[in-house]
Design an enzyme around this catalytic site. Structure first.
Site, PDB file in Angstrom:
ATOM      1  N   ARG A 100       0.763  -1.030   0.075  1.00 40.19           N
ATOM      2  CA  ARG A 100       0.058   0.017  -0.036  1.00 40.19           C
ATOM      3  C   ARG A 100       1.037   1.262  -0.007  1.00 40.19           C
ATOM      4  NH1 ARG A 100      -2.959   3.246   4.685  1.00 40.19           N
ATOM      5  NH2 ARG A 100      -3.825   4.649   3.465  1.00 40.19           N
ATOM      6  N   HIS A 144      -3.093  10.980   0.536  1.00 44.55           N
ATOM      7  CA  HIS A 144      -2.666  10.812   2.000  1.00 44.55           C
ATOM      8  C   HIS A 144      -2.155  11.985   2.349  1.00 44.55           C
ATOM      9  CE1 HIS A 144      -1.299   7.608   4.817  1.00 44.55           C
ATOM     10  NE2 HIS A 144      -0.892   8.554   5.561  1.00 44.55           N
ATOM     11  N   ASN A 188      -7.127   8.966   2.888  1.00 41.24           N
ATOM     12  CA  ASN A 188      -6.625   8.414   4.015  1.00 41.24           C
ATOM     13  C   ASN A 188      -7.057   9.263   5.286  1.00 41.24           C
ATOM     14  OD1 ASN A 188      -4.881   6.391   5.689  1.00 41.24           O
ATOM     15  ND2 ASN A 188      -3.881   8.291   6.203  1.00 41.24           N
ATOM     16  N   GLU A 189      -7.703   8.497   6.271  1.00 39.19           N
ATOM     17  CA  GLU A 189      -7.912   8.906   7.640  1.00 39.19           C
ATOM     18  C   GLU A 189      -8.644  10.660   7.472  1.00 39.19           C
ATOM     19  OE1 GLU A 189      -4.689   9.027  10.109  1.00 39.19           O
ATOM     20  OE2 GLU A 189      -4.676   6.746  10.242  1.00 39.19           O
ATOM     21  N   ASN A 330      -7.916   1.946   9.614  1.00 36.75           N
ATOM     22  CA  ASN A 330      -6.508   2.158  10.448  1.00 36.75           C
ATOM     23  C   ASN A 330      -6.860   1.977  11.934  1.00 36.75           C
ATOM     24  OD1 ASN A 330      -5.612   2.682   7.902  1.00 36.75           O
ATOM     25  ND2 ASN A 330      -4.975   4.881   8.173  1.00 36.75           N
ATOM     26  N   TYR A 332      -4.845   1.554  15.580  1.00 36.64           N
ATOM     27  CA  TYR A 332      -3.591   1.493  16.276  1.00 36.64           C
ATOM     28  C   TYR A 332      -3.851   1.244  17.969  1.00 36.64           C
ATOM     29  CZ  TYR A 332      -1.036   3.530  12.538  1.00 36.64           C
ATOM     30  OH  TYR A 332      -0.553   3.653  11.383  1.00 36.64           O
ATOM     31  N   GLU A 398      -3.753   0.095   8.009  1.00 33.78           N
ATOM     32  CA  GLU A 398      -2.705   0.479   8.931  1.00 33.78           C
ATOM     33  C   GLU A 398      -2.834   0.005  10.262  1.00 33.78           C
ATOM     34  OE1 GLU A 398      -1.791   4.816   9.295  1.00 33.78           O
ATOM     35  OE2 GLU A 398      -2.108   5.005   7.266  1.00 33.78           O
ATOM     36  N   GLU A 447       7.840  11.216  10.135  1.00 31.77           N
ATOM     37  CA  GLU A 447       6.660  10.785  10.794  1.00 31.77           C
ATOM     38  C   GLU A 447       6.108  12.415  11.178  1.00 31.77           C
ATOM     39  OE1 GLU A 447       4.471   8.739  11.403  1.00 31.77           O
ATOM     40  OE2 GLU A 447       3.580   9.802  12.751  1.00 31.77           O
TER      41      GLU A 447
END
Ligand SMILES: *[C@@H]1O[C@H](CO)[C@@H](O)[C@H](O)[C@H]1NC(C)=O
Ligand SMILES: *[C@@H]1O[C@H](CO)[C@@H](O)[C@H](O)[C@H]1NC(C)=O
Ligand SMILES: *[C@@H]1O[C@H](CO)[C@@H](O)[C@H](O)[C@H]1NC(C)=O
Length: 499
Positions: A100, A144, A188-189, A330, A332, A398, A447
């Site tokens: 991905r 993204h 994404n998100e 996603n 976590y 994710e 990050e």
């Protein structure tokens, strides 16, 4: 990943211990299960101005060293624009069948719309061809977070026209790459884009409007997704035969005790985080009732002449409802949650929820405040999605954990993957339709606001060297073994991995 602890009003005195190390289930995944790892363009590619690429909002935002803890940026990152073959070599050693990655919108359309940058198209064609030659299928995220700066100058996600801009970009990608790409993730998100980008304003483009712009951006994200989905459905799917979904980030929220008000608060937290995006697309075609009620009531009390949460027209509901072939998740971590009536004078998506939430201090802690190791939440989140949103096909797009050490013997990451993936296996045995899993991330990378200080990778990179070699960590060996076995083998300790 990029979260702040905005919603974590830490109250350690309320904590109750709920974490138990559940026994592993020794069993296998379905034979065609899709194993993958994930990355995103700005975090790995570098080549920020190479070969005609346009600027994105992150090129601009990260150019201000005050926005990054270590003063770095993604200008070079893992240099995958030039070193993508090193990524493919790492992927091959893992034995994964999917990768991905995301396309940088400004690399293929420097102005966001209109003029096409052929070298940008060619880069993704080279990447996809090399993946397929290695027998690895691309799973492509269209967006993204790296919006073309040219579109931000026209209002970005606050301009309703973005639904059309995004559709044009999506069509270009389907046209250029769709013969080789069978899994598309539109966006994404949305939570991060809407709340952090246009709400708290602590990431790009840094616009502040936590109780107003947040919901407007979210609304336009949903409509943009739906238009991109319908374009595929009507014009590309008949020949290309792929699937299109969106990736929603959901953490699990447990009530802090069994009081009804706290049980309701936990469900409300899940609806504001996940239901906000998922209910229009996978559920009723509209926002969750609890959101409409909370935001509507508060808006009225605050003197707004209408709810700060936008409304879908009847036509838009039809456009949006059912606009996905799978649910990208996603996942976590998890939190404990309590009911808390928040100060009405504060106009903020976080305060609209009337909750407080915090991490269970008895769980293992990563190097991020917001991320504790809570594998049980994986199974519960998957069941919640199945129950609330009509039993969709789910792909975990994710799941992963950060540390600052970057050590190669990364036992904490091995523990995280072992128990989270096992929890996902239990959900599959419960009847949840999970068809794929992407570990975040293939390698240590940029990050966001934490620069290179937070490391999520299965592979380590020494960012002080120019060749940026990808070095295998213990977690990569563990993951390769799991992928190779397609499950958990009781009789084989996981120490004789293929890499
Ligand atoms: C980065 O900042 C420098 C110095 O302020 C400026 O000259 C340059 O135009 C900026 N570049 C981007 C991409 O914003
Ligand atoms: C509400 O107020 C805004 C300006 O604050 C105005 O643009 C809008 O037309 C008003 N809506 C109604 C329904 O009165
Ligand atoms: C990177 O890998 C290449 C090829 O294996 C090797 O020749 C080179 O020495 C490595 N660089 C470093 C800094 O280890």
């Amino acid at each position: 990943m990029n979260w702040t602890s905005v919603l974590l009003l830490a109250l350690s005195t309320l904590a109750v211990s709920i974490y138990v190390d559940e026994p592993l289930l020794y069993d296998t995944f379905p034979p065609d299960f899709m194993w993958a790892t994930a990355t995103s363009a700005y975090q790995i590619e570098g080549g920020w101005d190479a070969d005609g690429k346009g600027l994105s909002i992150y090129d601009v935002w990260m150019n201000d060293s005050n926005h990054v803890t270590d003063g770095t940026s993604g200008k070079v990152a893992c240099n995958s624009y030039y070193f993508y073959e090193k990524d493919i070599e790492a992927l091959r050693s893992l034995g994964v069948s999917y990768y991905r990655f995301s396309i940088s919108w400004a690399r293929v359309l420097p102005d966001g719309i209109g003029r096409i940058n052929q070298p940008g198209i060619d880069y993704y064609k080279r990447l996809i061809a090399a993946l397929k030659a290695a027998n690895i299928q691309p799973m492509v995220t269209l967006y993204h977070w790296d919006l073309p700066q040219a579109l931000e100058l026209m209002g970005g996600w606050l301009n309703p026209s973005i639904a059309d801009w995004f559709e044009e970009y999506a069509r270009l990608c389907y046209t250029e790459f769709g013969n080789d790409v069978k899994y598309w993730i539109t966006i994404n998100e949305p939570w991060v884009i809407a709340y952090q980008g246009y709400g708290s304003g602590n990431t790009a483009p840094g616009t502040y409007g936590p109780g107003t712009f947040t919901y407007q951006a979210g609304h336009h994200i949903i409509l943009a997704h739906a238009k991109a989905y319908r374009a595929y459905e009507t014009q590309f799917k008949p020949t290309q035969q792929g699937k299109v979904g969106i990736t929603v980030n959901i953490n699990w929220y447990d009530p802090k005790d069994d009081q009804l008000e706290n049980i309701e608060a936990a469900e409300r937290a899940l609806q504001f985080l996940g239901g906000w995006i998922a209910n229009p697309i996978y559920g009723s075609g509209d926002y969750p009732d609890v959101m409409k009620q909370k935001v509507g009531d508060k808006s009225a009390q605050q003197g707004f002449n209408q709810s700060r949460l936008p409304e879908f027209t009847a036509e838009q509901k039809i456009l949006v409802r059912g606009s996905a072939d799978f649910f990208g998740l996603n996942y976590y971590t998890s939190y404990l949650t309590a009911n808390k009536i928040q100060d009405i004078s504060i106009i903020d998506y976080g305060y609209d929820q009337d909750i407080e939430s915090y991490s269970d201090p008895t769980c293992y802690q990563s190097s991020f405040d917001w991320l504790t190791i809570t594998p049980f939440g994986m199974r519960k989140t998957l069941q919640w999605i199945k129950d609330r949103f009509n039993d969709p096909e789910i792909i975990i797009t994710e799941n992963g954990i950060s540390d600052r050490a970057g050590n190669l013997d990364d036992v904490m990451r091995v523990y995280y993957y072992k128990h989270n993936i096992n929890s996902m296996l239990k959900a599959i045995k419960d009847g949840v339709r999970v068809t794929g899993y992407a570990a975040w991330s293939l390698m240590d990378n940029f990050e966001w606001g934490n620069g290179f200080t937070q490391k999520f990778g299965l592979f380590s990179i020494d960012f002080t060297t120019s060749d940026l070699n990808r070095t295998t960590k213990a977690s990569a060996r563990y993951y390769a073994k799991l992928v190779n076995d397609n499950g958990f083998m009781a009789d084989q300790p996981c120490n004789n991995s293929p890499i």
